[in-house]
Design a protein around this motif. Structure first.
Motif, PDB file in Angstrom:
ATOM      1  N   GLU A 180      -8.465   4.730  -8.254  1.00 31.09           N
ATOM      2  CA  GLU A 180      -7.489   3.971  -9.041  1.00 31.09           C
ATOM      3  C   GLU A 180      -6.326   3.487  -8.174  1.00 31.09           C
ATOM      4  O   GLU A 180      -5.850   2.364  -8.330  1.00 31.09           O
ATOM      5  CB  GLU A 180      -6.972   4.817 -10.203  1.00 31.09           C
ATOM      6  N   ALA A 181      -5.874   4.335  -7.260  1.00 25.75           N
ATOM      7  CA  ALA A 181      -4.777   3.936  -6.371  1.00 25.75           C
ATOM      8  C   ALA A 181      -5.211   2.809  -5.445  1.00 25.75           C
ATOM      9  O   ALA A 181      -4.457   1.858  -5.208  1.00 25.75           O
ATOM     10  CB  ALA A 181      -4.293   5.141  -5.560  1.00 25.75           C
ATOM     11  N   GLN A 214       0.804  -1.227   0.000  1.00 27.00           N
ATOM     12  CA  GLN A 214       0.000   0.000   0.000  1.00 27.00           C
ATOM     13  C   GLN A 214       0.839   1.281   0.000  1.00 27.00           C
ATOM     14  O   GLN A 214       0.457   2.270  -0.625  1.00 27.00           O
ATOM     15  CB  GLN A 214      -0.979  -0.004   1.171  1.00 27.00           C
ATOM     16  N   HIS A 268       1.697   3.150  -3.163  1.00 25.43           N
ATOM     17  CA  HIS A 268       0.601   3.828  -3.859  1.00 25.43           C
ATOM     18  C   HIS A 268       0.002   4.956  -3.017  1.00 25.43           C
ATOM     19  O   HIS A 268      -1.046   5.481  -3.374  1.00 25.43           O
ATOM     20  CB  HIS A 268      -0.486   2.808  -4.222  1.00 25.43           C
ATOM     21  N   ASP A 269       0.637   5.291  -1.897  1.00 27.36           N
ATOM     22  CA  ASP A 269       0.139   6.324  -0.982  1.00 27.36           C
ATOM     23  C   ASP A 269      -1.264   5.997  -0.490  1.00 27.36           C
ATOM     24  O   ASP A 269      -2.140   6.858  -0.402  1.00 27.36           O
ATOM     25  CB  ASP A 269       0.178   7.711  -1.641  1.00 27.36           C
ATOM     26  N   VAL A 270      -1.485   4.724  -0.190  1.00 25.73           N
ATOM     27  CA  VAL A 270      -2.782   4.190   0.226  1.00 25.73           C
ATOM     28  C   VAL A 270      -2.643   3.617   1.626  1.00 25.73           C
ATOM     29  O   VAL A 270      -1.570   3.137   2.004  1.00 25.73           O
ATOM     30  CB  VAL A 270      -3.246   3.093  -0.772  1.00 25.73           C
ATOM     31  N   ALA A 318      -7.166   6.756   0.332  1.00 24.56           N
ATOM     32  CA  ALA A 318      -6.392   6.702  -0.905  1.00 24.56           C
ATOM     33  C   ALA A 318      -6.536   8.026  -1.644  1.00 24.56           C
ATOM     34  O   ALA A 318      -7.579   8.680  -1.548  1.00 24.56           O
ATOM     35  CB  ALA A 318      -6.877   5.555  -1.790  1.00 24.56           C
TER      36      ALA A 318
END
Length: 83
Positions: free
Chosen positions: A59-60, A30, A33-35, A55
């Protein structure tokens, strides 16, 4: 950061243990993806899974699932937390 709730349908059902493994895989990727996957819920018999995630975009959030285990959500909704 936006908050999303996703929903998965797993044919044949899913166990909480299987879901815990998938969640652990999400946590490993994660950050790239900066999630941030926060919580999840499961209806084992019905094969329904719900994930709460912070998120930058839908999409992320999907990219994490796709990369970690391939179980991309059937639906993904931006939500606001209430009291």
């Amino acid at each position: 950061m936006p908050l999303f709730m996703d929903m998965h349908t797993i044919a044949g059902g899913v166990t909480i243990d299987d879901l815990a493994q998938a969640h652990a895989a999400d946590l490993k990727v994660q950050g790239a993806h900066d999630v941030r996957y926060l919580r999840y819920w499961v209806n084992e018999e019905g094969g329904r899974v719900f994930c709460l995630v912070e998120a930058p975009s839908a999409e992320a959030a999907n990219a994490v699932h796709r990369e970690s285990h391939g179980l991309v959500a059937d639906a993904l909704f931006e939500v606001q937390e209430g009291l």
